[in-house]
Design an enzyme around this catalytic site. Structure first.
Site, PDB file in Angstrom:
ATOM      1  N   GLY A 148      39.415  39.359  46.670  1.00 22.78           N
ATOM      2  CA  GLY A 148      40.387  38.827  45.764  1.00 22.78           C
ATOM      3  C   GLY A 148      40.556  38.919  44.473  1.00 22.78           C
ATOM      4  O   GLY A 148      39.795  39.687  43.635  1.00 22.78           O
ATOM      5  N   CYS A 149      41.740  38.497  43.668  1.00 21.18           N
ATOM      6  CA  CYS A 149      41.717  38.118  42.078  1.00 21.18           C
ATOM      7  C   CYS A 149      40.569  37.658  41.177  1.00 21.18           C
ATOM      8  O   CYS A 149      39.831  36.798  41.536  1.00 21.18           O
ATOM      9  CB  CYS A 149      42.600  37.050  42.557  1.00 21.18           C
ATOM     10  SG  CYS A 149      42.469  37.090  40.284  1.00 21.18           S
ATOM     11  N   PHE A 150      40.208  38.954  40.732  1.00 23.24           N
ATOM     12  CA  PHE A 150      38.465  38.264  39.748  1.00 23.24           C
ATOM     13  C   PHE A 150      38.913  37.662  39.266  1.00 23.24           C
ATOM     14  O   PHE A 150      37.932  37.062  38.449  1.00 23.24           O
ATOM     15  CB  PHE A 150      38.050  40.056  39.782  1.00 23.24           C
ATOM     16  CG  PHE A 150      39.004  40.643  38.539  1.00 23.24           C
ATOM     17  CD1 PHE A 150      39.765  40.670  37.351  1.00 23.24           C
ATOM     18  CD2 PHE A 150      39.175  42.144  38.283  1.00 23.24           C
ATOM     19  CE1 PHE A 150      40.885  41.156  36.759  1.00 23.24           C
ATOM     20  CE2 PHE A 150      39.567  43.175  37.747  1.00 23.24           C
ATOM     21  CZ  PHE A 150      40.821  42.711  36.862  1.00 23.24           C
TER      22      PHE A 150
END
Length: 188
Positions: A23-25
């Site tokens: 998901g969001c890095f």
């Protein structure tokens, strides 16, 4: 934007790399940076068909890339297997093309392997969780070969350190930790 090359200071034979998409890095980078043996992390894009993608292109879902983190680790202090085990507890492995509040194939969970040994370990770790009986739904996290990894723009690197209040607000409002506790029974 250029393809990420190995940092010059990480030439030691004890160092290795792993690539994970969770998901969001920003969140994935934060989770791995806290692990013993992790030397460095780089947020970036992998798996797409467009050379030198920008954040705007990737987040729009037009390149085929996924947000990911390249993890540099010291093999004398941790192992690829340990990183794999930690990775599972930072993602929702049951939901395709989404992680928490972020939706789209660019946020899917994936493990990118560099060689046959990493591939085998990733497949074993996935199968172990699948066969554990913990979940009634199948694990959808992909196991894919490493392709060109592109470093994300500088403002994304270490975002959680540069912008701690914004990061905490995002992570909390995205429901990441709440969902992880539901899935795995542990607090983050």
């Amino acid at each position: 934007m250029i393809a990420e090359s190995e940092p010059a200071y990480l030439t030691n034979e004890n160092l290795d790399t792993a690539v994970f998409a969770g998901g969001c890095f920003w969140c994935t980078e934060s989770d791995f940076d806290k692990m013993e043996g992790v030397v460095s992390t780089i947020s970036g894009y992998i798996g797409g068909a467009v050379a030198n993608p920008t954040y705007e292109q990737v987040v729009a879902g037009k390149t085929g890339h996924v947000e990911a983190v390249k993890v540099y680790f010291d093999k004398t202090k941790t192992s690829y297997s340990t990183l794999l085990n930690a990775f599972w507890f930072t993602i929702d492995p049951l939901t395709p093309n989404r992680q928490f509040c972020d939706s789209g194939s660019q946020y899917r969970s994936a493990i990118f392997y560099r060689n046959s040994e990493q591939k085998e370990q990733a497949e074993i770790s996935k199968k172990t969780i699948d066969l554990s009986g913990r979940f009634s739904k199948p694990i959808v996290t992909e196991i894919l070969p490493v392709t060109e990894f592109y470093r994300a723009e500088e403002y994304h690197q270490d975002y959680y350190l540069k912008n701690p209040l914004r990061y905490k607000y995002y992570r909390n409002n995205c429901g990441r930790d709440k969902r992880l506790e539901e899935l795995w029974g542990t607090k983050h």
